[in-house]
Design an enzyme around this catalytic site. Structure first.
Site, PDB file in Angstrom:
ATOM      1  N   ASP A 188       0.841  -1.188   0.000  1.00  0.00           N
ATOM      2  CA  ASP A 188       0.000   0.000   0.000  1.00  0.00           C
ATOM      3  C   ASP A 188       0.884   1.249   0.000  1.00  0.00           C
ATOM      4  O   ASP A 188       2.104   1.154   0.168  1.00  0.00           O
ATOM      5  CB  ASP A 188      -0.905  -0.034   1.242  1.00  0.00           C
ATOM      6  CG  ASP A 188      -2.339   0.285   0.890  1.00  0.00           C
ATOM      7  OD1 ASP A 188      -2.548   1.233   0.121  1.00  0.00           O
ATOM      8  OD2 ASP A 188      -3.240  -0.406   1.397  1.00  0.00           O
ATOM      9  N   TRP A 254      -3.757   3.075  -5.741  1.00  0.00           N
ATOM     10  CA  TRP A 254      -5.097   3.633  -6.007  1.00  0.00           C
ATOM     11  C   TRP A 254      -5.145   4.598  -7.203  1.00  0.00           C
ATOM     12  O   TRP A 254      -5.830   5.623  -7.164  1.00  0.00           O
ATOM     13  CB  TRP A 254      -5.664   4.352  -4.771  1.00  0.00           C
ATOM     14  CG  TRP A 254      -4.983   4.050  -3.490  1.00  0.00           C
ATOM     15  CD1 TRP A 254      -5.279   3.006  -2.662  1.00  0.00           C
ATOM     16  CD2 TRP A 254      -3.886   4.750  -2.893  1.00  0.00           C
ATOM     17  NE1 TRP A 254      -4.435   3.024  -1.598  1.00  0.00           N
ATOM     18  CE2 TRP A 254      -3.576   4.083  -1.704  1.00  0.00           C
ATOM     19  CE3 TRP A 254      -3.149   5.876  -3.250  1.00  0.00           C
ATOM     20  CZ2 TRP A 254      -2.550   4.499  -0.864  1.00  0.00           C
ATOM     21  CZ3 TRP A 254      -2.123   6.300  -2.429  1.00  0.00           C
ATOM     22  CH2 TRP A 254      -1.840   5.616  -1.258  1.00  0.00           C
ATOM     23  N   GLY A 255      -4.417   4.290  -8.275  1.00  0.00           N
ATOM     24  CA  GLY A 255      -4.473   5.145  -9.475  1.00  0.00           C
ATOM     25  C   GLY A 255      -3.714   6.444  -9.340  1.00  0.00           C
ATOM     26  O   GLY A 255      -3.633   7.217 -10.301  1.00  0.00           O
ATOM     27  N   ALA A 257      -0.259   8.978  -8.550  1.00  0.00           N
ATOM     28  CA  ALA A 257       1.150   9.020  -8.978  1.00  0.00           C
ATOM     29  C   ALA A 257       1.348   8.475 -10.396  1.00  0.00           C
ATOM     30  O   ALA A 257       2.395   7.935 -10.717  1.00  0.00           O
ATOM     31  CB  ALA A 257       2.050   8.267  -7.984  1.00  0.00           C
ATOM     32  N   ASP A 275     -10.417   2.787  -3.220  1.00  0.00           N
ATOM     33  CA  ASP A 275     -11.055   1.540  -2.767  1.00  0.00           C
ATOM     34  C   ASP A 275     -12.478   1.399  -3.310  1.00  0.00           C
ATOM     35  O   ASP A 275     -13.242   2.370  -3.353  1.00  0.00           O
ATOM     36  CB  ASP A 275     -11.134   1.519  -1.234  1.00  0.00           C
ATOM     37  CG  ASP A 275      -9.763   1.361  -0.597  1.00  0.00           C
ATOM     38  OD1 ASP A 275      -8.756   1.440  -1.318  1.00  0.00           O
ATOM     39  OD2 ASP A 275      -9.719   1.171   0.622  1.00  0.00           O
TER      40      ASP A 275
HETATM   41  C1  GLA Z   1      -6.016   0.888   1.672  1.00  0.00           C
HETATM   42  C2  GLA Z   1      -6.162  -0.128   0.538  1.00  0.00           C
HETATM   43  C3  GLA Z   1      -7.198  -1.159   0.909  1.00  0.00           C
HETATM   44  C4  GLA Z   1      -6.840  -1.833   2.231  1.00  0.00           C
HETATM   45  C5  GLA Z   1      -6.662  -0.782   3.315  1.00  0.00           C
HETATM   46  C6  GLA Z   1      -6.101  -1.369   4.601  1.00  0.00           C
HETATM   47  O1  GLA Z   1      -7.138   1.677   1.777  1.00  0.00           O
HETATM   48  O2  GLA Z   1      -6.490   0.510  -0.658  1.00  0.00           O
HETATM   49  O3  GLA Z   1      -7.337  -2.117  -0.120  1.00  0.00           O
HETATM   50  O4  GLA Z   1      -5.655  -2.582   2.056  1.00  0.00           O
HETATM   51  O5  GLA Z   1      -5.758   0.235   2.903  1.00  0.00           O
HETATM   52  O6  GLA Z   1      -5.987  -0.402   5.605  1.00  0.00           O
END
Ligand code: GLA
Length: 630
Positions: A188, A254-255, A257, A275
């Site tokens: 992450d 998450w898309g 950077a 998410d």
């Molecule tokens: C981020 C990730 C999720 C999950 C949470 C855990 O939000 O994008 O998929 O792994 O952290 O805290």
């Protein structure tokens, strides 16, 4: 912090050992997208986060693993059992070793207090499963940064709570893979996003500041090159700690950077959006974050629109139409199929959705072609995926809450409109036929999915836009990453309708496209339209894997969507690093030039579109009807 210029420079110019700037458009004769032994098809399995957030324990993980096996899901491919946030207790002060929260994972307790996940991974392996673990690229975790009220947060003083990889990459990767035997790691990015010097928790002395390198709302304020470098360093550590190459590196940025452009070079799967939540609208948002990125996914490296939410909220057993849509769409776009559901409570109907063999087969098709959008609107979208045997999988999605009518055409499938097309419904098995076009009635939120067999328009070869799995935009010509505006805009569940709403935020606008221009127009050169081809910016280099074909053909030119009067562009075709053919320099408005180049025996073709001078706003160019021929 204004480091973005550096990122652009680093991607535009590669420096050779002598210090001279290397030409990024020079042929290399080498496929450059990420590929390791694992993840030749999208990984399948289960992850604890959507089911339990960080409220996890050994019983929950092992019960889920047992159901994967007992319900027959493991036999269908669901093999990874991934522990997400919440497993860690602290980083030991004396030597920096990570400690497992043994109170929650009793088998991890050791007599000397070292803790080890080995007993748990041994049990998973003995069941024929694989084991996945979770960490962060920064010093701190997502839970610490964003969900600190959730259970099982790291404990101890400021150093002990630094559970992320930063500063411990080799130590942690060796521990997780060599000592504990994990097979996958999800990394992450919260630790480089949420703890800048201005953060109140940093000011209060709770955490050390790091960056921030990533501003998810601003590409300009994001340090793309440094962020990418951190992820690359983890990839190198993974290669060192896994001599057999059997591991999966899962990027979770998450898309942000501009990762939608470079994730394919760094890991086996890479998140393209924030998410997912169990709502119809957020499912569409996550889906669209990969919709226009089929050229950025290949066997060994997949776009990841996030884990499945089949089983919850809008996708629970009272919403089987939605559950089937979500599942089928993930299958079509070659998303990793990672179940995010407490399988202990799964209704049989949901296990049937997750276990649908024909849909799984679409996802796991060995050709690895992500579905390409054949039609798109805010109401109905149609995706087509070319399978290894030349048949097509086609999905027709009704995005709306009202019934809708769609027309599927032979053209969508790149089949001859004069020959019969046979359809097999992949949920019901029902067979039907049509010629030319077929009207289809869709229930609210329904996705119809078929396997289609017909007479291919190109009888003696493959259009490259049908084969995104073998086309890699090694250099896509994007000079300044911009946010993609064509992603379904949903209400963010944690923000509701406060503020302005979510603006476009994921880099990738202007990237290479199948059957569209980089800015989503119909391909056209001097008024000649192409429903098939590759659209890319000038100053680009596409790598294409040949498979025994003899000729490359295309009609090339500057696309009509360019703003007139730009530089001339020359189209060059290389085979295994050698020039095989080229166009004359072409200007905006000139009729397309037909190219027909011998490529027999060549393994890797490179398609270069070179402008006479680099420009800050590169022109879209079109490789119309680009194809490999017998
Ligand atoms: C981020 C990730 C999720 C999950 C949470 C855990 O939000 O994008 O998929 O792994 O952290 O805290």
């Amino acid at each position: 912090m204004r480091l973005f210029g550096r990122a652009v420079l680093a991607t535009a110019l590669l420096f050779s050992a002598t210090g001279a700037a290397a030409d990024p458009l020079a042929p290399t004769g080498r496929w450059s997208a990420y590929e390791r032994a694992a993840a030749r098809t999208p990984p399948m399995g289960w992850n604890s986060w959507n089911a339990f957030t960080s409220d996890i324990d050994e019983e929950k993980v092992m019960a889920s693993a047992r159901i994967l096996v007992d319900a027959g899901l493991a036999a269908k491919g669901y093999r990874y059992v991934n522990i997400d946030d919440g497993w860690w207790l602290k980083r030991r002060k004396s030597d920096g070793r990570m400690l497992v929260r043994a109170e929650r994972f009793p088998s991890a307790a050791t007599p000397n207090g070292d803790t080890s996940f080995r007993p748990l991974t041994d049990r998973l392996h003995a069941m024929g499963l694989k084991a996945g673990i979770y960490s962060d690229i920064g010093r701190n975790s997502c839970g610490q940064v964003f969900t600190s009220t959730f259970p099982n947060q790291p404990e101890g003083d400021i150093d002990e709570r630094e559970v992320g990889l930063h500063g411990h990459v080799d130590q942690d990767i060796r521990l997780y893979f060599e000592e504990w035997g994990f097979d996958l790691i999800k990394v992450d990015g919260c630790g480089v996003r949420g703890l800048g010097p201005a953060d109140p928790r940093v000011k209060a002395g709770l955490y050390r500041a790091l960056g921030p390198l990533v501003d998810a709302d601003s590409l300009g304020r994001t340090d793309v090159a440094t962020t990418r470098g951190l992820y690359e360093a983890v990839g190198q550590a993974l290669d060192r700690s896994n001599p057999d190459g059997d591991f999966v590196y899962s990027l979770c940025l998450w898309g942000a950077a501009d990762v939608r452009a470079w994730g394919k070079n760094v890991g086996a799967m890479s998140r393209t959006s924030e998410d997912i939540s169990p709502t119809w609208s957020r499912m569409l948002h996550n889906l669209d974050s990969v919709s226009r990125r089929p050229l950025y996914a290949h066997p060994g490296s997949w776009n990841d629109p996030d884990m499945l939410y089949v089983g919850k909220g809008d996708f629970d057993e009272r919403h089987l139409i939605e559950a089937r849509s979500h599942f089928a769409l993930w299958a079509m776009v070659n998303a990793p199929l990672i179940i995010g559901y407490d399988l202990r409570t799964a209704a049989p109907a949901l296990l049937d959705v997750l276990g649908a063999k024909q849909i799984i087969a679409v996802n796991q098709d060995p050709a690895g072609n992500q579905a390409v959008l054949a039609f798109d609107s805010a109401d109905v979208s149609i995706w087509v995926k070319t399978l290894a045997d030349g048949d097509k999988a086609v999905a027709i999605l009704n995005r709306t809450a009202a019934p809708a009518e769609a027309v599927l055409t032979a053209d969508h499938l790149k089949f001859l409109p004069t020959a019969e097309v046979e359809l097999a419904d992949l949920w019901t098995g029902e067979a039907s036929r049509f010629q030319g076009e077929q009207k289809l009635q869709l229930a609210p939120h329904q996705t119809l999915v078929y396997r289609a067999h017909g007479a291919r328009k190109l009888a003696d070869g493959l259009f490259l836009s049908e084969q995104p799995g073998r086309v890699n935009p090694a250099v896509d010509g994007v000079v300044t990453p911009q946010a993609d505006p064509l992603i379904h805009r949903a209400i963010l569940p944690w923000r509701g309708t406060r503020g302005l709403g979510e603006p476009p935020r994921y880099g990738g606008w202007g990237g290479a496209q199948a059957d569209r221009t980089p800015y989503d127009q119909e391909l056209a050169v001097a008024g000649q339209r192409f429903d098939t081809g590759l659209g890319v910016l000038a100053n680009s280099r596409l790598e294409v894997r040949n498979a025994g074909f003899q000729r490359f053909t295309a009609k090339v030119g500057i696309d009509d969507s360019a703003i007139g009067g730009g530089q001339a562009v020359t189209f060059l075709i290389y085979g295994d690093g050698k020039l095989m053919g080229q166009s004359r320099p072409m200007k905006f408005g000139e009729a397309p030039q037909a190219l027909d180049v011998e490529i027999g025996g060549v393994k890797l073709i490179e398609l270069v579109a070179r402008a006479s001078k680099p420009t800050p706003v590169p022109q879209p160019v079109t490789w119309g009807e680009a194809a490999l021929r017998r």
